[in-house]
Design an enzyme around this catalytic site. Sequence first.
Site, PDB file in Angstrom:
ATOM      1  N   SER A 292      63.893  -0.312  61.014  1.00 31.30           N
ATOM      2  CA  SER A 292      63.259   0.540  62.171  1.00 31.30           C
ATOM      3  C   SER A 292      63.919   1.724  62.499  1.00 31.30           C
ATOM      4  O   SER A 292      64.299   2.421  61.404  1.00 31.30           O
ATOM      5  CB  SER A 292      63.356  -0.528  63.624  1.00 31.30           C
ATOM      6  OG  SER A 292      62.613   0.336  64.337  1.00 31.30           O
TER       7      SER A 292
ATOM      8  N   ASP B  49      51.382  -1.830  62.754  1.00 29.11           N
ATOM      9  CA  ASP B  49      52.681  -1.158  63.324  1.00 29.11           C
ATOM     10  C   ASP B  49      52.291   0.444  63.309  1.00 29.11           C
ATOM     11  O   ASP B  49      51.717   0.600  62.289  1.00 29.11           O
ATOM     12  CB  ASP B  49      53.980  -1.337  62.401  1.00 29.11           C
ATOM     13  CG  ASP B  49      55.042  -0.635  62.772  1.00 29.11           C
ATOM     14  OD1 ASP B  49      55.018   0.135  63.707  1.00 29.11           O
ATOM     15  OD2 ASP B  49      56.198  -1.154  62.348  1.00 29.11           O
TER      16      ASP B  49
ATOM     17  N   HIS C 252      55.952  -5.261  63.624  1.00 30.40           N
ATOM     18  CA  HIS C 252      57.286  -4.769  63.703  1.00 30.40           C
ATOM     19  C   HIS C 252      58.487  -5.572  64.027  1.00 30.40           C
ATOM     20  O   HIS C 252      57.940  -6.463  64.999  1.00 30.40           O
ATOM     21  CB  HIS C 252      57.214  -3.460  64.658  1.00 30.40           C
ATOM     22  CG  HIS C 252      58.588  -2.580  64.538  1.00 30.40           C
ATOM     23  ND1 HIS C 252      58.428  -1.226  63.648  1.00 30.40           N
ATOM     24  CD2 HIS C 252      59.578  -2.410  65.194  1.00 30.40           C
ATOM     25  CE1 HIS C 252      59.562  -0.866  64.058  1.00 30.40           C
ATOM     26  NE2 HIS C 252      60.273  -1.529  64.871  1.00 30.40           N
TER      27      HIS C 252
END
Length: 308
Positions: A149, A243, A273
């Site tokens: 991320s 996502d 995610h």
Amino acid sequence: MDYEKLIDEETWNFIRETGRHYPDDTVDLTIDDQRAVYNKMAAAFRKPRAEVVDVTERSVGRVLVRIYEAGDPTRTVMYCHGGGFVVGDLNSHDDVCSEICEQTGYRVVSVDYRLAPEHKHPAQFEDAWTVLDWICETYPGGVVLAGDSAGAMLSACVAHHARGRHEGVLGQVLIYPGLGGDHALPSYREHAQAPMLTLEDVKYYADVRADGTPVENDPTYAPLQDDDFAGLPPTVMFSADCDPLRDDCRVYRDAIHAAGGLAEWINEAGLVHGYLRARHSVGRARDSFERIVLAIEGLGQEIWPYDD
């Protein structure tokens, strides 16, 4: 988007379990409370370290790092944790780093970079760069950059800056990264209301990181703001199909290919995610984590097993 069809029951169970610990309205809390809730959620999913993994901590300049070693490692992984540059720490991704170390045999150095809003960009980049400098000076054998991320974005920013400065960067493995892609990309529209991360969440974290002032033409902020994608280390990216950030990987892969580099994008069907925390409970996430570990191991050995 029909997530009931795209996402299997195992993954829905993970989403619901995450929601019990980290509700959707957590972003409405104070920053301190957000971090407290996130840390409790991460602790609820955290698995114990393997006994073969030895862990030490030290400061590199002002940056705290946690070092994982098993045996006599010949390669090093620098890992930057996710959390939107706002939440997360060494503990939130402790088991991920421990398992990467255990399964690859590589040393893993986890970076406790400063967080926003107390520390705006470029503080996070400066901390990650400080640690890469130290790794390259301290450990022979080369380093693989990795993260998930926000941490994946940070690792990519470091990879761009390392060109011409450090020869020991062997590759980068980016796990559901946000790379600064245009919000007009299909995934931002199709998955604007995706479970686990929405487009509004993406905008919120970017706003906190930059103090509400858009950052442009700065590859230390977002790698897709660079105008030069040549000379990057071999790159493997893993996206969750459900996502909003998914298509950043496609754009980044295509930019690296156009510049003559090696890049592979693996889009994980039916995943969301944050699925690293599901690697022990969801079959799709378990399989993806195996691919992630193999990618890190392969890049560390300077092997490129993908057809390009």
